[in-house]
Enzyme design. Structure first.
Site, PDB file in Angstrom:
ATOM      1  CE  LYS A   1       7.451  26.744 -19.466  1.00  0.00           C
ATOM      2  NZ  LYS A   1       6.055  25.359 -19.874  1.00  0.00           N
TER       3      LYS A   1
ATOM      4  N   GLY B   1       0.681  20.278 -14.916  1.00  0.00           N
ATOM      5  CA  GLY B   1       1.160  21.659 -15.379  1.00  0.00           C
ATOM      6  C   GLY B   1      -0.173  22.334 -16.062  1.00  0.00           C
TER       7      GLY B   1
ATOM      8  N   GLY C   1       6.027  23.429 -10.545  1.00  0.00           N
ATOM      9  CA  GLY C   1       4.790  22.942  -9.477  1.00  0.00           C
ATOM     10  C   GLY C   1       4.580  21.908  -7.933  1.00  0.00           C
TER      11      GLY C   1
ATOM     12  CG  ASP D   1       5.896  16.389 -16.693  1.00  0.00           C
ATOM     13  OD1 ASP D   1       5.023  17.244 -17.111  1.00  0.00           O
ATOM     14  OD2 ASP D   1       6.066  16.239 -15.875  1.00  0.00           O
TER      15      ASP D   1
ATOM     16  CB  ALA E   1      10.651  21.128 -19.267  1.00  0.00           C
ATOM     17  CG  ASP E   2       9.200  24.192 -14.273  1.00  0.00           C
ATOM     18  OD1 ASP E   2       8.245  24.482 -14.908  1.00  0.00           O
ATOM     19  OD2 ASP E   2      10.084  24.570 -13.204  1.00  0.00           O
TER      20      ASP E   2
ATOM     21  CD  GLU F   1       6.326  16.777 -12.433  1.00  0.00           C
ATOM     22  OE1 GLU F   1       5.787  17.885 -12.865  1.00  0.00           O
ATOM     23  OE2 GLU F   1       7.610  17.655 -12.411  1.00  0.00           O
TER      24      GLU F   1
ATOM     25  CE  LYS G   1       8.870  17.676 -15.345  1.00  0.00           C
ATOM     26  NZ  LYS G   1       8.278  18.337 -15.915  1.00  0.00           N
TER      27      LYS G   1
HETATM   28  C1  5RP Z   1       5.613  20.483 -12.381  1.00  0.00           C
HETATM   29  C2  5RP Z   1       6.656  21.255 -13.151  1.00  0.00           C
HETATM   30  C3  5RP Z   1       6.159  21.401 -14.472  1.00  0.00           C
HETATM   31  O1  5RP Z   1       5.587  20.243 -15.495  1.00  0.00           O
HETATM   32  C4  5RP Z   1       6.563  22.641 -15.174  1.00  0.00           C
HETATM   33  O2  5RP Z   1       6.619  23.510 -14.340  1.00  0.00           O
HETATM   34  C5  5RP Z   1       5.359  23.005 -16.604  1.00  0.00           C
HETATM   35  O3  5RP Z   1       4.647  23.667 -16.282  1.00  0.00           O
HETATM   36  P1  5RP Z   1       3.568  24.125 -17.252  1.00  0.00           P
HETATM   37  O4  5RP Z   1       2.790  23.870 -17.983  1.00  0.00           O
HETATM   38  O5  5RP Z   1       2.383  24.893 -16.021  1.00  0.00           O
HETATM   39  O6  5RP Z   1       4.462  25.979 -17.991  1.00  0.00           O
HETATM   40  O7  5RP Z   1       7.693  20.671 -14.135  1.00  0.00           O
HETATM   41  O8  5RP Z   1       6.291  20.072 -11.474  1.00  0.00           O
END
Ligand code: 5RP
Length: 227
Positions: free
Chosen positions: A121, A26, A97, A81, A83-84, A103, A94
């Site tokens: 988030k 992401g 993407g 990582d 997260a959404d 993940e 999550k």
């Molecule tokens: C991908 C994910 C990403 O970690 C999540 O969508 C966050 O993305 P971004 O940093 O672009 O906001 O889970 O599958």
């Protein structure tokens, strides 16, 4: 520096010489991956990366981070990582993407998880903004959709945008159903129920990793650390 960059760079400070590091997917994780690569180049630290997705692998290879495939490791020292959504217990949605299966493999295998997020988030309750993505075997998508409806959810097949007609196909060759559930569902029960549906490969509810997670929240002015 924007919030995603700030928090990605901060997370790279947690990487120590010799670590096996899980690399997230992401736009936020991209800052982290690039900074780890810079530290390898300029500070000469030794890091072995484990990628969470094809997109991440391409980035890590382009940046010169040595990678080991997930099937050749027994554990991961640190996984970083985005997260959404992140709730007060560090539960997450999550998978925007479509990388949540790779993940979750790393979330499960890691000793420590650093979640990197901007303020947008952080939510009081999961499901406020994002659906739960569910990766399904193509042959099972219709039956899994009926199963999700039986659990009170509304599934929508995720369609590709731009460079491909038809549905999104995951790194594993599967389809994605984005499922919304009513207000304030029992997420733990749904986690187990989704896992139990035949044909489900994995889903984007990450509820079991709060205890080993540190949350870094980036803003325009700094990074808040939530232990
Ligand atoms: C991908 C994910 C990403 O970690 C999540 O969508 C966050 O993305 P971004 O940093 O672009 O906001 O889970 O599958």
């Amino acid at each position: 520096m924007d919030a995603k960059q700030r928090v990605g760079l901060k997370a790279a400070e947690y990487v120590k010489d010799g670590m096996i590091v899980g690399l997230g997917t992401g736009s936020t994780a991209t800052w982290f991956v690039r900074e780890v690569a810079r530290r390898i180049r300029e500070e000469k630290i030794t890091v072995t990366g484990v990628s969470s997705s094809l997109a991440c692998s391409l980035l890590a290879k382009a940046e010169g981070i040595p990678l080991v495939p997930p099937d050749q490791i027994d554990s991961v020292d640190l996984y970083v990582d985005g997260a959404d959504e992140v709730d007060p217990d560090k539960g997450m949605i999550k998978g925007r993407g479509a990388a949540m299966v790779g993940e979750k493999l790393l979330a499960e295998a890691c000793a420590s998880f650093i979640i990197i997020a901007d303020e947008s988030k952080i939510v009081p309750r999961l499901g406020a903004k994002f659906p739960v993505p569910v990766e399904v075997m193509p042959s099972a998508s219709r039956l899994v959709a009926r199963g999700i409806e039986a659990l009170g959810g509304k599934p929508t097949l995720r369609m590709a945008a731009g460079g491909k007609d038809g549905p999104v196909v995951s790194d594993n060759g599967n389809l994605i159903l984005d499922a919304t559930f009513g207000p304030d569902p029992d997420w733990r029960a749904l986690d187990a129920a989704l896992n139990a549906l035949p044909g489900v490969v994995g889903h984007g509810l990450f509820l079991r990793y709060g205890a080993k997670s540190t949350l870094l929240v980036g803003s325009a002015t700094g990074v808040r650390v939530v232990i």
